[in-house]
Scaffold this active site. Structure first.
Site, PDB file in Angstrom:
ATOM      1  N   VAL A 164       0.876  -1.005   0.003  1.00 49.05           N
ATOM      2  CA  VAL A 164      -0.056  -0.031  -0.087  1.00 49.05           C
ATOM      3  C   VAL A 164       0.781   1.490  -0.139  1.00 49.05           C
ATOM      4  O   VAL A 164       1.626   1.454   0.967  1.00 49.05           O
ATOM      5  CB  VAL A 164      -0.947  -0.004   1.395  1.00 49.05           C
ATOM      6  CG1 VAL A 164      -1.925   1.156   0.962  1.00 49.05           C
ATOM      7  CG2 VAL A 164      -1.863  -1.331   1.316  1.00 49.05           C
ATOM      8  N   HIS A 165       0.688   2.027  -1.229  1.00 51.25           N
ATOM      9  CA  HIS A 165       1.464   3.181  -0.982  1.00 51.25           C
ATOM     10  C   HIS A 165       0.750   4.201  -1.964  1.00 51.25           C
ATOM     11  O   HIS A 165      -0.392   4.073  -2.277  1.00 51.25           O
ATOM     12  CB  HIS A 165       3.136   3.170  -1.838  1.00 51.25           C
ATOM     13  CG  HIS A 165       2.603   2.290  -3.271  1.00 51.25           C
ATOM     14  ND1 HIS A 165       2.633   2.822  -4.459  1.00 51.25           N
ATOM     15  CD2 HIS A 165       2.738   0.974  -3.616  1.00 51.25           C
ATOM     16  CE1 HIS A 165       2.672   2.302  -5.315  1.00 51.25           C
ATOM     17  NE2 HIS A 165       2.802   0.974  -4.829  1.00 51.25           N
ATOM     18  N   GLY A 166       1.240   5.380  -2.362  1.00 53.08           N
ATOM     19  CA  GLY A 166       0.462   6.496  -2.834  1.00 53.08           C
ATOM     20  C   GLY A 166      -0.314   5.911  -4.075  1.00 53.08           C
ATOM     21  O   GLY A 166      -1.471   6.326  -4.396  1.00 53.08           O
TER      22      GLY A 166
END
Length: 161
Positions: A13-15
């Site tokens: 989970v990242h930008g």
């Protein structure tokens, strides 16, 4: 469980996942599937904090996903499955979870791996898992963000082998 996206991205989970992919897929739940991550309370906490507030996030082992995949609590729930590697994806498919397409977003370089694109590195175990998935009829497409042009991972592997 309505799987809207299955993605391999070792950043999880990242930008890009938290904004672009969640919006375009219309999901309400992210399932991070990793034995390693599931064993780390700190990593679980950080991943759940990185997810958009309107998207419920769970971190689980591969075996737990297999166990709960047909549970009625997940009926009609639009989910994104996030994996760190293709071996875990192959295990899930072998257990009977149907994945039509797997998106490959990023696999970092480490000792024993070779770069096949500027953001994907693989070793022999990864290649075998990808070949297995392809033989099962799973489309393996490379895109960092939805607006990128799809590239076939199998075609790239054929060029570098």
């Amino acid at each position: 469980m309505d799987i809207k996206l299955a993605r391999i991205d070792d950043r999880l989970v990242h930008g890009q996942v938290a904004t672009t992919w969640t919006r375009i897929t219309g999901i309400s739940r992210i399932l991070v599937v990793s034995d390693e991550v599931a064993s780390s309370e700190l990593r679980k906490f950080l991943l759940m904090q990185a997810a958009p507030p309107e998207v419920k996030t769970n971190v689980m082992t591969v075996s737990k996903l297999i166990e709960v995949s047909d549970h009625t609590l997940l009926d009609n729930v639009k989910v994104m499955l996030l994996f760190t590697n293709p071996t875990d994806v192959a295990e899930v498919v072998e257990a009977g979870i149907n994945l039509e397409t797997v998106n490959i977003g990023g696999m970092k370089f480490s000792q024993g791996k070779k770069m096949i694109t500027n953001f994907i590195s693989v070793d022999d175990q990864d290649i075998e898992a990808f070949k297995f998935l392809s033989l099962q009829g799973v489309e393996l497409e490379i895109r960092k963000v939805p607006s990128d042009r799809k590239q076939s991972l199998i075609e790239i592997l054929k060029k570098v082998e």
